[in-house]
Design a protein around this motif. Sequence first.
Motif, PDB file in Angstrom:
ATOM      1  N   VAL A  13       9.934  12.971   6.446  1.00 19.32           N
ATOM      2  CA  VAL A  13       9.635  11.739   5.797  1.00 19.32           C
ATOM      3  C   VAL A  13       8.530  10.872   5.684  1.00 19.32           C
ATOM      4  CG1 VAL A  13       9.964  10.333   3.557  1.00 19.32           C
ATOM      5  CG2 VAL A  13      11.057  12.219   3.717  1.00 19.32           C
ATOM      6  N   THR A  14       7.620  10.818   5.686  1.00 21.77           N
ATOM      7  CA  THR A  14       6.856   9.643   6.445  1.00 21.77           C
ATOM      8  C   THR A  14       6.539   8.730   5.384  1.00 21.77           C
ATOM      9  OG1 THR A  14       6.617  10.519   8.490  1.00 21.77           O
ATOM     10  CG2 THR A  14       4.959   8.929   7.814  1.00 21.77           C
ATOM     11  N   VAL A  15       6.487   6.702   6.228  1.00 17.07           N
ATOM     12  CA  VAL A  15       5.961   6.336   4.897  1.00 17.07           C
ATOM     13  C   VAL A  15       5.030   5.092   6.212  1.00 17.07           C
ATOM     14  CG1 VAL A  15       7.216   3.776   3.767  1.00 17.07           C
ATOM     15  CG2 VAL A  15       8.622   5.978   3.863  1.00 17.07           C
ATOM     16  N   GLN A  16       4.102   5.200   5.439  1.00 20.17           N
ATOM     17  CA  GLN A  16       2.783   3.882   5.852  1.00 20.17           C
ATOM     18  C   GLN A  16       2.799   2.577   4.318  1.00 20.17           C
ATOM     19  OE1 GLN A  16      -0.324   6.561   5.410  1.00 20.17           O
ATOM     20  NE2 GLN A  16      -0.140   7.669   7.220  1.00 20.17           N
ATOM     21  N   VAL A  17       3.029   1.825   5.086  1.00 16.54           N
ATOM     22  CA  VAL A  17       2.563   0.164   4.209  1.00 16.54           C
ATOM     23  C   VAL A  17       1.167  -0.333   4.999  1.00 16.54           C
ATOM     24  CG1 VAL A  17       3.622  -1.836   3.303  1.00 16.54           C
ATOM     25  CG2 VAL A  17       4.732   0.146   3.966  1.00 16.54           C
ATOM     26  N   LYS A  18       0.743  -0.138   3.706  1.00 12.47           N
ATOM     27  CA  LYS A  18      -0.298  -1.583   4.219  1.00 12.47           C
ATOM     28  C   LYS A  18      -0.644  -2.713   3.692  1.00 12.47           C
ATOM     29  CE  LYS A  18      -3.219   2.561   5.916  1.00 12.47           C
ATOM     30  NZ  LYS A  18      -5.136   2.824   6.251  1.00 12.47           N
ATOM     31  N   ALA A  19      -1.063  -4.230   4.132  1.00 12.80           N
ATOM     32  CA  ALA A  19      -0.889  -5.102   3.141  1.00 12.80           C
ATOM     33  C   ALA A  19      -1.542  -6.451   3.555  1.00 12.80           C
ATOM     34  CB  ALA A  19       0.881  -5.655   3.308  1.00 12.80           C
ATOM     35  N   GLU A  51      -8.641 -13.791   5.544  1.00 13.74           N
ATOM     36  CA  GLU A  51      -7.281 -12.579   5.596  1.00 13.74           C
ATOM     37  C   GLU A  51      -6.990 -11.983   6.363  1.00 13.74           C
ATOM     38  OE1 GLU A  51     -11.150  -9.721   2.458  1.00 13.74           O
ATOM     39  OE2 GLU A  51     -10.599  -8.901   4.455  1.00 13.74           O
ATOM     40  N   ILE A  52      -5.931 -12.300   6.291  1.00 12.73           N
ATOM     41  CA  ILE A  52      -4.869 -11.171   7.203  1.00 12.73           C
ATOM     42  C   ILE A  52      -4.364  -9.649   6.418  1.00 12.73           C
ATOM     43  CG2 ILE A  52      -3.069 -12.501   6.236  1.00 12.73           C
ATOM     44  CD1 ILE A  52      -1.729 -12.607   9.224  1.00 12.73           C
ATOM     45  N   ARG A  53      -4.201  -8.782   7.355  1.00 11.10           N
ATOM     46  CA  ARG A  53      -3.439  -7.537   7.038  1.00 11.10           C
ATOM     47  C   ARG A  53      -2.509  -6.911   8.076  1.00 11.10           C
ATOM     48  NH1 ARG A  53      -5.258  -2.644   9.310  1.00 11.10           N
ATOM     49  NH2 ARG A  53      -4.715  -1.025   7.950  1.00 11.10           N
ATOM     50  N   GLY A  54      -1.660  -5.867   7.904  1.00 11.51           N
ATOM     51  CA  GLY A  54      -0.609  -6.174   8.475  1.00 11.51           C
ATOM     52  C   GLY A  54      -0.731  -4.464   7.652  1.00 11.51           C
ATOM     53  N   ASP A  55      -0.278  -3.247   8.945  1.00 11.07           N
ATOM     54  CA  ASP A  55      -0.312  -1.745   8.854  1.00 11.07           C
ATOM     55  C   ASP A  55       1.412  -1.513   9.747  1.00 11.07           C
ATOM     56  OD1 ASP A  55      -1.820   0.007  10.900  1.00 11.07           O
ATOM     57  OD2 ASP A  55      -2.580  -1.764  10.163  1.00 11.07           O
ATOM     58  N   TYR A  56       1.769  -0.096   8.841  1.00 13.89           N
ATOM     59  CA  TYR A  56       2.702  -0.029  10.156  1.00 13.89           C
ATOM     60  C   TYR A  56       2.946   1.631   8.806  1.00 13.89           C
ATOM     61  CZ  TYR A  56       7.993   1.443  10.942  1.00 13.89           C
ATOM     62  OH  TYR A  56       8.859   2.330  11.311  1.00 13.89           O
ATOM     63  N   GLN A  57       3.330   2.692   9.608  1.00 14.18           N
ATOM     64  CA  GLN A  57       3.419   3.581   9.707  1.00 14.18           C
ATOM     65  C   GLN A  57       5.080   4.225  10.045  1.00 14.18           C
ATOM     66  OE1 GLN A  57       0.578   6.739   9.788  1.00 14.18           O
ATOM     67  NE2 GLN A  57       1.736   7.964  11.767  1.00 14.18           N
ATOM     68  N   SER A  58       6.179   4.916   9.702  1.00 17.35           N
ATOM     69  CA  SER A  58       7.104   4.969  10.745  1.00 17.35           C
ATOM     70  C   SER A  58       6.668   6.704  11.921  1.00 17.35           C
ATOM     71  CB  SER A  58       8.068   5.573   9.270  1.00 17.35           C
ATOM     72  OG  SER A  58       8.526   6.497   8.732  1.00 17.35           O
ATOM     73  N   PRO A  59       7.926   6.974  11.644  1.00 17.22           N
ATOM     74  CA  PRO A  59       8.066   8.382  12.993  1.00 17.22           C
ATOM     75  C   PRO A  59       6.904   9.798  11.805  1.00 17.22           C
ATOM     76  CG  PRO A  59       9.732   7.347  12.912  1.00 17.22           C
ATOM     77  CD  PRO A  59       8.802   6.804  12.309  1.00 17.22           C
ATOM     78  N   LEU A  60       6.363  10.877  12.506  1.00 18.85           N
ATOM     79  CA  LEU A  60       5.826  11.334  11.649  1.00 18.85           C
ATOM     80  C   LEU A  60       5.548  12.233  12.375  1.00 18.85           C
ATOM     81  CD1 LEU A  60       3.686  12.294   9.566  1.00 18.85           C
ATOM     82  CD2 LEU A  60       1.934  11.457  11.131  1.00 18.85           C
TER      83      LEU A  60
END
Length: 816
Positions: A693-699, A711-720
Amino acid sequence: MKTLTNNIFCTLLLVAISWSASFAQGGKSGGAKVSGSLLNEQGKPMDYATVSLIRATDSTVVKGALSNDNGVYTFENIRSGKYLIKASVVGYQKAVTTPFTVPESATTVTAPALSMHAGSTELKGVTITATKPLIERKIDRTVMNVENSVLAAGNTALEILAKAPGVTVDKDDNISLKGKQGVTVMINDKLTYLSAAELATLLRSTDGNTIKSIEIITNPSAKYDAAGNSGIINIKLKKNSQSGTNGSITVGAARGAFWRDNTSLNLNHKEGNLNVFGTFSRGDNKNTRDISIDRITRDSAGKPTYFNQLTRMPHVYHYNNYRIGADYDVTSKNTIGFVVSGYSNSELDNNNGSTKIGATPNRVDSSLTTVSTIDQSYKNFAANLNDRFKIDTSGQELSVDLDYSKFKNNSIAQYNTNYFLPDGSTPHAPQLLRNQTPSNITIYTAKVDYTKPISKTIKLETGAKFSSVKTDNNLQAQIFNGNSYVNDTTRTNRFIYTEKISAGYLNLNKQFKKTSIQLGLRGEYTQSNGNLLGSTPVDRSYFNLFPSAFINHTLNDKNEISFSYSRRIDRPGYDDLNPFVYYLDPYTFSKGNAFLKPQYTNNFEFNYTYNKSINVSLGYSRTTDVITEIILTEGQKSFQTNLNLQTQNSYSLNINAPYTITKWWTGNVDVNSFYLGFKSDSVGTGKLSSGQVTVQVKATQTLTFGSYRFEIRGDYQSPLTYGIYKIKPRYGVDAGVSHSFANKKANIKLALDDIFFIRRNNVSSHTLGNDFDIRQINDSRVGRLTFTYNFGNNKIKTREHKSGADDEKGRVKGAN
């Protein structure tokens, strides 16, 4: 199972068509069609405004809608009575029409014209006005409005794509959507027909300032080619929409490890029935990346050998792209047009690698250094001829597209490898290799589409398409024998691949009071031949049916649900079929697989939308014969190739939520969670069963103060886990600011990607005899300064055109 599924959908489609025909002849109408338009105080269309149909007697909201690009809104199946229209959009005052009546016998009613006036809030002397949101959710797709984004300035299409909701670009520039590879990329609704590597080259050479928006379609209808198991990404380029002569010029500079620059020019001239347009962009992109590989190989007795490889890969890329076209209105109903486009790109790689080899991790028994120079050129010429004929005012329409594309790629590579013992002595002379790899790709396509409204609530779409592709790759390999370079017969070869696809489709749309249904069926017949000279050709021919179904139901003015199903196919990329061997060093190489089969996917997706903005989707897909990248070993050598694994099961949950904190502060959060399960009973000498199971977050946060936009943008992807690979977490932060001036004709943007320089691509594998860890550091922290100036007249909108040759281009290398 496949045959049963196809038979069921064929039967349903025939029943639906028969029922629809009887409905058209004898059915009763569900009410009138009410339409109208929204304009601002300058008389320009107000697109994507929230529009409500309100019953005048009790102020009850009957239906809701959004205005389209032309500011037009429509309500279907409206009963007789007295109504009014209410419209709202961020940054504008709410507007309400005078009451109007829908007569008992009416079939169409035009609502009173509605003009919207900008509302402003004074914040320390700054006026705040509305702009189109960065992320926008439509019924069948998610749209990323790049044109207004500060973060797009100075970036390439590939870099912008990596910021899109649910999209991932890996260390090798492969594109995934909700974790799944096999994405079909279109440009202006046209397939690109390129391999993954060639598509990456194309997107790297596409200036982000020429992009209007990126559309993400996870479950396409039968009207689209069946290729792409994870969906379609459609990149919409800007097209000037004014009369007279107008255009824009963009100049940008960037600094990472090296300086970069980009320039683009857009021109448009409209006079009478003729519209001529053109775009030219050029750029120089110099960057670098470092790759470190630690791996262990074992002989037949299990004795290990340890390799530590470090390669520095500076890269210089130069591109020149052009696009020229014209539309001519022969009559008020018939428009013909042509588009000529192409590019001339060059790439120079200077790789410097060292490898330490030992019987234990900290022991060096021998070493080698490999210096390689790879000089590549990519040229393309494409032409499209199109005709669009509006047969009547009811919406009956016929369109025809003819396309031709020619790609000429060439690569000249030199590999010099020196071998050393622990004392620094050389056990034998250096190994000197030289390759020349000319490649030619020719694509012809023809397609016709026909739309026929059967009644006010039923529409039929049908069409046909034919494509022909030929690729010719000639590897001329040489080795230095001590005196001169001679032909290396073990590697020299020629691979010719031809493919013909004949397709036809049928879509039937039925609109009820609160529910819309679309059933579709597409058939594709494929003939292919892969011929590695000196080997037995690989011939294939197969016919497939690709059913699709879409149901959309409006619960009330704030809640909407939908379900979709489609069957898809992914044919192997041209590079993946090419069995040539390409070396990184004597112990590491890649090669294609001429025996790859296509993979098939059944996609199911459920969507819930709240208030036309917040969207939640649940998806499931099952892919058979899944084409997967694998690393295998041959003694002490490791090589990358592609194989057909048995199955891939994918489960996904996506939540996209735009929000407004104040009139000057908006944001968007995209959360994507998925599970990819791979299973195969026979891979090399072992079995594979993997998944995680992997989670990706983009804000993204957007703050607007008058003519300034932050504009400010952050992203995160858990282990895949993907096949044999374990991919470590990835994360980063980008920020930018823009300022408009000179009566909004000029704009300057400053942005910084990967502010903290923390984006990494770290991959490992400890299965199927593999034991390696890869760490890759890209030149990802880049500051960009971009200036844009718009000039000319602002009046009449030009025609937006889609052609038919973009699917095939998406499978070619080096394209723009």
